[in-house]
Write an enzyme that holds these catalytic residues in place. Structure first.
Site, PDB file in Angstrom:
ATOM      1  N   ASP A 197      -5.920  16.133 -16.689  1.00 14.62           N
ATOM      2  CA  ASP A 197      -6.147  14.734 -17.054  1.00 14.62           C
ATOM      3  C   ASP A 197      -5.704  14.579 -18.504  1.00 14.62           C
ATOM      4  OD1 ASP A 197      -7.116  12.263 -17.820  1.00 14.62           O
ATOM      5  OD2 ASP A 197      -9.011  12.463 -16.731  1.00 14.62           O
ATOM      6  N   ARG A 236       0.835  -1.210   0.000  1.00 18.66           N
ATOM      7  CA  ARG A 236       0.000   0.000   0.000  1.00 18.66           C
ATOM      8  C   ARG A 236       0.870   1.260   0.000  1.00 18.66           C
ATOM      9  NH1 ARG A 236      -2.541   2.514   4.408  1.00 18.66           N
ATOM     10  NH2 ARG A 236      -2.256   0.625   5.666  1.00 18.66           N
TER      11      ARG A 236
END
Length: 402
Positions: free
Chosen positions: A193, A68
């Site tokens: 983006d 993680r």
């Protein structure tokens, strides 16, 4: 923006072209004895003693502590994509929305103001319409093609400007250099983006954008077989975003990280073919009698074609077209295609197609669809690697069937 870097690969990495970066951009990462890197398929990693454990647990983005937090396989992909985008570093997430949401939630708090576009990927739009306002963040949605309107929307509370260009689904563009020039002097961060363009066709950071995000599910992966996201930025911003990332837990699996690494290796080759196919197909569709209109930045008929040629070196896989005959005709057209597959996503090896109005109807109101210029007969194509003559034949048969 043209690539003016020297062709030689001798000397500094800054001189390498994209075709070389995708193959060697991770050469400083990990074990160099194997040509193909291993998959570090482990959730956790061994510490040698207590001091080593403390160092591992307290070091941000440690790649051999707990997946993680980081993973050696992820480090390789991050190194390549950061090089392609020209940023200091990159973070990997479990999806494109993981990248976008983690970035926004890391950089905004209650009382802040976000400027976003009226046209965004629909899940991004939901983040701005529903989640962020619940957390006390005020959001202004502004027409992205008008930089003056964006500048007029700036406030003292504005902390972030979120951009997407070309935008889904009608390929409206945002002037990245202009937005960056108005944001930076005010201390406002900008996020772009870059999924529709890919770093092969557009490099927002070189135009002044602070953070570049991708749905790596699309062109970076390139084979419709993984989900991933990437956040490209400075080291300082990466540590800030990573601190939220490990709380939210949008973690990429090591296997998907390895698949993404394999996909990135061929990104330059795939995008070159996709760019050629899409531009030729868009021009052919524009001449077809059963097509009312084609939206593609590479066409001179696109209202922002000049901007596209200034900030893009290729125009990407996505074409939007309005077919003659309304909603039912668009449905028949899509159903009549044989090579193009009815499926969401883009940037992969297969050509995909969706009847845009039908797909968006379940997630957007009629008003939102009108604002996004999603007309009933709109179809979105994501062009792949098939031979262009076979694609034209497939589309001609389907158009004549409506």
């Amino acid at each position: 923006m043209k690539d003016t870097r020297p062709a030689t690969v001798h000397g500094s990495r800054a001189e390498w072209r994209d075709e070389t970066l995708v193959l060697h951009g991770d050469s400083a990462q990990g074990d160099s004895s194997s040509v193909v890197p291993p998959i570090y398929y482990s959730a956790t990693f061994r510490a040698t003693d207590a001091a080593d454990f403390v160092e591992m647990a307290s070091t941000p983005r440690h790649s051999t502590y707990y997946t993680r937090y980081g993973n050696p396989t992820h480090d390789r992909v991050a190194a390549i994509v950061a090089e392609l985008e020209g940023t200091e570093t990159a973070l990997l997430t479990g999806s494109g929305m993981g990248a976008i949401s983690t970035t926004a939630l890391s950089l905004l708090k209650a009382g802040d103001h976000l400027i976003a576009q009226t046209r965004h990927y629909m899940a991004t739009a939901k983040l701005f319409d529903e989640l962020l306002p619940r957390l006390g963040v005020e959001v202004s949605l502004v027409e992205q093609s008008d930089a003056d309107l964006i500048e007029a929307s700036l406030r003292a509370e504005t902390k972030l400007i979120m951009l997407e260009t070309p935008a889904n689904p009608t390929l409206v563009l945002t002037d990245l250099r202009r937005i960056a020039s108005m944001a930076r002097p005010r201390g406002i961060l900008t996020v772009a983006d870059n999924t529709f363009a890919s770093p092969i066709n557009q490099k927002p950071h070189a135009l002044g954008i602070d953070i570049v995000v991708h749905s790596a599910t699309k062109a970076l992966g390139g084979h419709h077989d993984l989900m991933a996201g990437v956040i490209c930025c400075s080291n300082a911003l990466a540590e800030r975003i990573w601190a939220t990332h490990i709380i939210l837990g949008s973690v990429l699996s090591p296997m998907d990280g390895w698949l993404l690494l394999r996909g990135v290796r061929t990104l330059s080759l795939r995008m070159a073919r996709i760019n050629d196919n899409a531009l030729e197909l868009a021009a052919w569709l524009e001449r077809h009698p059963m097509v009312e209109r084609v939206y593609y930045p590479g066409l001179s008929s696109h209202p922002q074609h000049d901007l596209a040629t200034r900030q893009m070196t290729g125009f990407g896989p996505v074409i939007a077209l309005a077919v003659r005959g309304g909603f039912e005709a668009a449905s028949r057209f899509v159903a009549s295609l044989s090579l193009a597959i009815q499926a969401v996503s883009l940037g992969g090896v297969h050509t995909l197609v969706v009847h845009t109005a039908a797909m968006w109807a379940g997630t957007m109101t009629e008003s939102q669809m009108r604002d996004a210029n999603i007309v009933p007969n709109l179809v979105r194509l994501a062009v792949g690697l098939e031979h262009i003559d076979d694609l034209k034949r497939d589309f001609d048969v389907a158009l004549n069937a409506i």
